[in-house]
Write an enzyme that holds these catalytic residues in place. Structure first.
Site, PDB file in Angstrom:
ATOM      1  N   SER A 120      15.660  42.975  12.764  1.00 29.76           N
ATOM      2  CA  SER A 120      15.283  41.779  13.525  1.00 29.76           C
ATOM      3  C   SER A 120      14.665  42.057  14.889  1.00 29.76           C
ATOM      4  CB  SER A 120      16.510  40.870  13.706  1.00 29.76           C
ATOM      5  OG  SER A 120      16.826  40.233  12.497  1.00 29.76           O
ATOM      6  N   LYS A 123      11.415  40.367  15.473  1.00 31.30           N
ATOM      7  CA  LYS A 123      11.221  38.996  15.970  1.00 31.30           C
ATOM      8  C   LYS A 123      10.591  38.944  17.361  1.00 31.30           C
ATOM      9  CE  LYS A 123      14.886  36.823  13.183  1.00 31.30           C
ATOM     10  NZ  LYS A 123      15.506  37.946  12.488  1.00 31.30           N
ATOM     11  N   SER A 177      18.996  35.381  16.413  1.00 29.73           N
ATOM     12  CA  SER A 177      18.392  36.118  15.305  1.00 29.73           C
ATOM     13  C   SER A 177      18.420  35.316  14.004  1.00 29.73           C
ATOM     14  CB  SER A 177      19.089  37.471  15.102  1.00 29.73           C
ATOM     15  OG  SER A 177      18.204  38.407  14.544  1.00 29.73           O
TER      16      SER A 177
END
Length: 340
Positions: A120, A123, A177
């Site tokens: 993640s 992101k 997240s």
């Protein structure tokens, strides 16, 4: 003469029975003695074998215990030890990089050029590409079945049919997240998801991230790979976005959801942001099996702005422990005298 011989034979005849009897008595006694000695030897031999067997059994248990303890020690380094005998920083993360944000000076490096899944941490690129497009942040976007994770099977409290603004989705994607939020941002990009992923890879090249590839906006795909060196470049670039700095360091966020009585409450995935005395300007965590536990931050330590990249640690506590060790190491070392 004959008389003398006869007398001698008579004497011998009288003496023979006692001598035979004595011999008969002595022979069994000798046999019994030998038998007793033999029995003692057998018993002693058995006792010796039993003792050796017992000793070997105990030795086997000790060896097994030592091997077991060694394996544990190897797989879980003590969080209390942050320096080796030479005073060098020791981290549980298999790849790490610490850079002075202002000067670019490298304070610590470990396997920095090895490409690895970044989960993640992806992101941050998702946020930059979405913000670069200048889209309406108040526009409501719908969570659909296309946002459900069919790759890893992760769950989400954001149900299908939820409608949130881009700003809210950005907040949840970076702070908590939230994978469905990141997916919705990419899916609603001009040209769709494929165009969004292409824009992510173009942005990476523009930032000089030559060893980085993106395959989706969430990081669930293990084909999202990068190096610690490239991620320092990405964190430095993301830090230039006020929106990213703000939402990635928020401690908590609540969003009202249509049809639900209570709002959804989310907290920051980085515990150092939530409840510590750290000064953090940007933060992003990440985890999938292939990537291990990851953490990237911009943080101020001893008055100096640093970019910290920690990749492929084996637990949540180990990556946080690494961050704490880094802080203690920098505060107690002479490296600060060489920073500009």
């Amino acid at each position: 003469m004959i008389r003398k011989i006869t007398l001698l034979l008579t004497v011998l005849a009288l003496c023979m029975p006692p001598m035979l009897a004595y011999a008969a008595d002595k022979k069994p006694q000798k046999s019994a003695s030998n038998k007793a000695k033999a029995t003692k030897k057998v018993v002693a031999k058995k006792q010796s074998k039993a003792a050796v067997a017992k000793k070997n059994e105990a030795s086997g248990r000790i060896i097994s215990t030592i091997r077991s303890n060694s394996a544990v020690a190897k797989s879980a380094p003590s969080s209390g030890v942050f320096k080796d005998e030479n005073g060098n920083l020791q981290l549980a993360s298999t790849k790490a990089l610490i850079v002075n944000q202002n000067s670019g000076e490298v304070l610590y490096a470990k396997s920095t050029d090895m490409a690895t899944p970044i989960a993640s941490v992806t992101k941050l690129m998702t946020a930059m590409v979405m913000l670069d497009a200048g889209l309406d942040m108040d526009e409501k976007l719908l969570i659909t079945r296309d946002d459900v994770d069919t790759l890893k099977g992760t769950s989400s409290r954001m149900t299908i049919g939820t409608s949130l603004s881009r700003a809210e989705l950005l907040q949840l994607a970076l702070m908590a997240s939230e994978n469905r939020a990141a997916s919705a941002l990419g899916r609603n990009y001009p040209g769709g998801l494929n165009a969004f992923v292409a824009a992510m890879n173009v942005k990476a090249l523009q930032l000089g991230m030559l060893h980085t590839r993106f395959a989706d906006p969430t990081g669930l795909n293990s084909s999202n790979v990068s190096t610690a060196e490239d991620l320092v470049k990405m964190v430095r670039a993301a830090y230039q976005y006020p929106e990213i700095r703000h939402v990635s360091t928020s401690t908590a966020y609540s969003v009202p959801v249509h049809g639900m009585r209570n709002p959804l409450n989310y907290v920051n995935s980085n515990v150092l942001v939530r409840n510590s005395d750290w000064v953090i300007g940007l933060s992003k965590t990440g985890y999938i099996n292939e990537a291990g536990r990851c953490l990237v931050m911009q943080a101020e330590i001893a008055g100096q702005p640093l970019i910290i990249v920690l990749l492929d640690s084996f637990s949540k506590s180990s990556r946080i422990g690494d961050a704490q060790r880094i802080r203690k190491w920098i505060e107690s070392s002479n490296n600060l005298h060489h920073m500009s």
